[in-house]
Design an enzyme around this catalytic site. Structure first.
Site, PDB file in Angstrom:
ATOM      1  CD  GLU A  34     -26.589  26.224  79.597  1.00 21.08           C
ATOM      2  OE1 GLU A  34     -26.108  27.112  80.306  1.00 21.08           O
ATOM      3  OE2 GLU A  34     -25.996  25.769  78.585  1.00 21.08           O
ATOM      4  CB  CYS A  44     -13.182  22.422  88.260  1.00 25.58           C
ATOM      5  SG  CYS A  44     -13.865  24.072  88.232  1.00 25.58           S
TER       6      CYS A  44
HETATM    7  C1  LIG Z   1     -11.479  21.605  82.069  1.00 27.10           C
HETATM    8  C2  LIG Z   1     -11.694  22.742  83.006  1.00 27.10           C
HETATM    9  C3  LIG Z   1     -11.122  22.709  84.255  1.00 27.10           C
HETATM   10  C4  LIG Z   1     -11.309  23.774  85.136  1.00 27.10           C
HETATM   11  N1  LIG Z   1     -10.720  23.709  86.363  1.00 27.10           N
HETATM   12  C5  LIG Z   1     -10.890  24.730  87.229  1.00 27.10           C
HETATM   13  C6  LIG Z   1     -10.324  24.678  88.527  1.00 27.10           C
HETATM   14  O1  LIG Z   1      -9.671  23.690  88.895  1.00 27.10           O
HETATM   15  N2  LIG Z   1     -10.525  25.745  89.347  1.00 27.10           N
HETATM   16  C7  LIG Z   1     -11.237  26.835  88.971  1.00 27.10           C
HETATM   17  O2  LIG Z   1     -11.393  27.770  89.759  1.00 27.10           O
HETATM   18  N3  LIG Z   1     -11.804  26.908  87.747  1.00 27.10           N
HETATM   19  C8  LIG Z   1     -11.641  25.884  86.872  1.00 27.10           C
HETATM   20  N4  LIG Z   1     -12.238  25.940  85.640  1.00 27.10           N
HETATM   21  C9  LIG Z   1     -12.979  27.156  85.262  1.00 27.10           C
HETATM   22  C10 LIG Z   1     -14.420  27.108  85.775  1.00 27.10           C
HETATM   23  O3  LIG Z   1     -15.023  25.943  85.322  1.00 27.10           O
HETATM   24  C11 LIG Z   1     -15.126  28.353  85.283  1.00 27.10           C
HETATM   25  O4  LIG Z   1     -14.503  29.478  85.848  1.00 27.10           O
HETATM   26  C12 LIG Z   1     -16.612  28.384  85.635  1.00 27.10           C
HETATM   27  O5  LIG Z   1     -17.286  27.290  85.111  1.00 27.10           O
HETATM   28  C13 LIG Z   1     -17.231  29.663  85.078  1.00 27.10           C
HETATM   29  O6  LIG Z   1     -18.608  29.647  85.287  1.00 27.10           O
HETATM   30  P1  LIG Z   1     -19.571  30.571  84.423  1.00 27.10           P
HETATM   31  O7  LIG Z   1     -20.950  30.316  84.938  1.00 27.10           O
HETATM   32  O8  LIG Z   1     -19.068  31.942  84.383  1.00 27.10           O
HETATM   33  O9  LIG Z   1     -19.415  30.042  82.921  1.00 27.10           O
HETATM   34  P2  LIG Z   1     -19.610  28.623  82.265  1.00 27.10           P
HETATM   35  O10 LIG Z   1     -19.322  27.530  83.204  1.00 27.10           O
HETATM   36  O11 LIG Z   1     -18.826  28.661  80.996  1.00 27.10           O
HETATM   37  O12 LIG Z   1     -21.147  28.578  81.911  1.00 27.10           O
HETATM   38  C14 LIG Z   1     -21.728  29.432  80.969  1.00 27.10           C
HETATM   39  C15 LIG Z   1     -22.990  28.783  80.468  1.00 27.10           C
HETATM   40  O13 LIG Z   1     -23.673  29.710  79.639  1.00 27.10           O
HETATM   41  C16 LIG Z   1     -24.259  29.014  78.565  1.00 27.10           C
HETATM   42  N5  LIG Z   1     -24.493  29.990  77.492  1.00 27.10           N
HETATM   43  C17 LIG Z   1     -23.553  30.683  76.804  1.00 27.10           C
HETATM   44  N6  LIG Z   1     -24.136  31.520  75.935  1.00 27.10           N
HETATM   45  C18 LIG Z   1     -25.480  31.342  76.065  1.00 27.10           C
HETATM   46  C19 LIG Z   1     -26.609  31.917  75.441  1.00 27.10           C
HETATM   47  N7  LIG Z   1     -26.482  32.850  74.491  1.00 27.10           N
HETATM   48  N8  LIG Z   1     -27.848  31.504  75.816  1.00 27.10           N
HETATM   49  C20 LIG Z   1     -27.995  30.563  76.793  1.00 27.10           C
HETATM   50  N9  LIG Z   1     -26.957  29.979  77.410  1.00 27.10           N
HETATM   51  C21 LIG Z   1     -25.709  30.376  77.057  1.00 27.10           C
HETATM   52  C22 LIG Z   1     -23.249  27.945  78.224  1.00 27.10           C
HETATM   53  O14 LIG Z   1     -23.844  26.870  77.535  1.00 27.10           O
HETATM   54  C23 LIG Z   1     -22.733  27.554  79.608  1.00 27.10           C
HETATM   55  O15 LIG Z   1     -23.428  26.457  80.150  1.00 27.10           O
HETATM   56  C24 LIG Z   1     -12.088  24.885  84.745  1.00 27.10           C
HETATM   57  C25 LIG Z   1     -12.682  24.911  83.480  1.00 27.10           C
HETATM   58  C26 LIG Z   1     -12.499  23.850  82.620  1.00 27.10           C
HETATM   59  C27 LIG Z   1     -13.135  23.896  81.263  1.00 27.10           C
END
Ligand SMILES: Cc1cc2nc3c(=O)[nH]c(=O)nc-3n(C[C@H](O)[C@H](O)[C@H](O)COP(=O)(O)OP(=O)(O)OC[C@H]3O[C@@H](n4cnc5c(N)ncnc54)[C@H](O)[C@@H]3O)c2cc1C
Length: 476
Positions: A34, A44
């Protein structure tokens, strides 16, 4: 020899996959890289942290890095960015953020869970001080610090600050939110609740464009009731600094220049795909990483899940990009299960989403847009009804507005959008409709669903049943 499962990205998709794989196969070596310091956090909750309803960023974390390492036996390395994937050698190259040193890590199975990043519109001035996005924990921290700083200023506390203040050149605490999606709306609430004068600029003719027109209208009306200045059909052309300053001072549209001291860009997200593209992993028609039903990419044993990847739409069966938390958790968990030896699909997505705007709640699911429905081979018909949220004689309560869309010929349910006062059940009612979409049910099925009833919760015919009856009547 034990297999190694490498996960890139330590949030919803990545940590769900890592935890499930390790639980199902304790002999598997699970390594998570990470870039940042935070893992398993609830982005969220960030608008509510900025608002002040949640007191610490730590409260948004479900499982700490120490718990992952010590209790779940996952080799989690924060501050480590994966900078390259070699699918032929089955290795990833990882850079330590602190000192730039690199290491190679071999994998048998690899998951890309790199998430999405905030889209910054291509206009002048987005790099000025006082311009923010909200995509990460550090963004949330910066915004909360901004709110605290601004509120401490003497000019913010002057007694004549009121709704008219936003039109005055010397008004303190006048801010703009660009974008009327859910992040924009939640942040408008967070800022207005902190006594900022908020103007919300939305390029389209309504906020929450993925919801029904009735929902958008109810939300826009309510935002205005709560003193958010909602400007619809208004494209922001430029952000400009004050004289001899690098800090944003005004927002420029085709018609005017609105003074502001801070701008929050809530203009959508895009999947982080660069790492995948460089490794020759296919990108799908939506611009996110293409996968099969098991979230496996075109490269064997390389998976992608969460906000960086496509999913399959429940109604159309076509690829869809729906970057939401449950999808990330569900698809991540399915990959973990697959890697641990039990192939699991993790299911389709209907684009189900919910949002709260002050004292209004709304949900949407499936296909509401007629053009999108026609493209998928349907002939969409839509009906909107208002119904009591509780029995008419029961104290308090309000109105639930339900919009249902179905296919004219077959009656197959395609989508829904619901809005009510906060606490009056629009969001929870949407769950019945999601279940109907999952089963390819028709409105004729839905009107006969045996939904729960008692006066404090609904009328004998719940608003969802009323909407189904009306739409079914139109189709007969
Ligand atoms: C303000 C906000 C409000 C939200 N509200 C809602 C809601 O109410 N309901 C809902 O369903 N969804 C909501 N979401 C969306 C939800 O947060 C995301 O769908 C969810 O976090 C996606 O998870 P993920 O693990 O796919 O990606 P992410 O949470 O984006 O995590 C990806 C991780 O990968 C890491 N990363 C990226 N590239 C690399 C690399 N090359 N090497 C190592 N690490 C890396 C990043 O640092 C990050 O920590 C919201 C998002 C935000 C920003």
């Amino acid at each position: 020899m034990t297999d190694t499962f490498v996960v890139i990205g330590g949030d919803a998709a990545g940590m769900s996959a890592a935890s499930k794989a390790k639980r199902d196969d304790p002999d598997l070596e699970v390594d998570v890289f990470e870039t940042g310091e935070w893992v398993s956090y609830g982005a969220c909750g960030l608008p509510y942290y900025v608002k002040g309803e949640i007191q610490s960023l730590e409260a948004l974390v479900s499982v700490t890095p120490e718990e992952f390492r010590e209790e779940r036996d996952i080799d989690l390395r924060t501050g480590h960015e994966v900078v390259g994937i070699d699918p032929d050698e089955r290795t990833v190259t990882v850079e330590r953020v602190a000192d730039g040193t690199t290491l190679e890590q071999a994998y048998d199975h690899l998951l890309l869970a790199t998430g999405a990043e905030a889209v910054v519109p291509s206009i002048e001035g987005t790099d000025l001080e006082g311009v923010y996005t909200l995509g990460s924990m550090s963004d949330g921290k910066e915004l909360r610090e901004y709110v605290a700083r601004a509120r401490e200023k003497e000019s913010f506390q002057q007694p004549d600050r009121g709704p008219a203040c936003r039109y005055l050149e010397d008004c303190a605490g006048r801010v703009a939110v660009v974008g009327g999606g859910y992040v924009g709306i939640e942040m408008a609430e967070a800022l207005a609740a902190n006594a900022f004068e908020v103007t919300l600029f939305q390029r389209g003719e309504r906020p929450l464009t993925g919801f029904s027109e009735a929902t958008s209208e109810a939300v826009a009306d309510h935002l205005r009731e709560r003193d958010v200045d909602v400007r619809l059909g208004t494209e922001v052309r430029e952000l400009v600094a004050g004289e001899d300053s690098e800090t944003v001072a005004a927002i420029v549209t085709a018609d005017e220049r609105v003074p502001v001291e801070m701008v929050l860009l809530g203009t959508g997200v895009r999947p982080r795909t660069a790492l995948a593209e460089d490794a020759g992993i296919d990108i799908g028609p939506t611009g996110a990483i293409a996968t099969d039903a098991y979230r496996e990419t075109n490269v064997p044993d390389v998976y992608a899940a969460g906000d960086c990847a496509e999913a399959t739409h429940t109604v159309t069966g076509e690829p869809v990009y729906a970057p939401l938390a449950l999808t990330a958790n569900r698809h991540g968990r399915a990959v973990g299960q697959t890697v641990a030896g039990t192939p699991s699909e993790g299911g389709t997505v209907a684009g189900t989403a919910a949002v709260k705007a002050f004292e209004v709640e709304a949900a949407r699911t499936g296909i509401l847009d007629h053009a999108e429905g026609r493209e998928a081979g349907f002939d969409p018909v839509t009906e909107t009804i208002d119904a009591n949220s509780r029995a008419g004689y029961y104290p308090e309560g309000g109105t639930v507005t339900v919009t249902l869309t179905a296919d004219r010929e077959t009656g197959r349910l395609l989508g829904a959008s619901l809005v009510s006062e906060y606490g009056e059940g629009a969001v929870h009612r949407s769950h019945a409709i999601v279940a109907a979409l999952e089963e390819s049910a028709t409105v004729f099925d839905l009107e006969n669903y045996d939904l729960a009833y008692a006066p404090p919760f609904n009328s004998t015919w719940d608003s969802v049943l009323v909407a189904a009856k009306v739409l079914a009547g139109n189709l007969r």
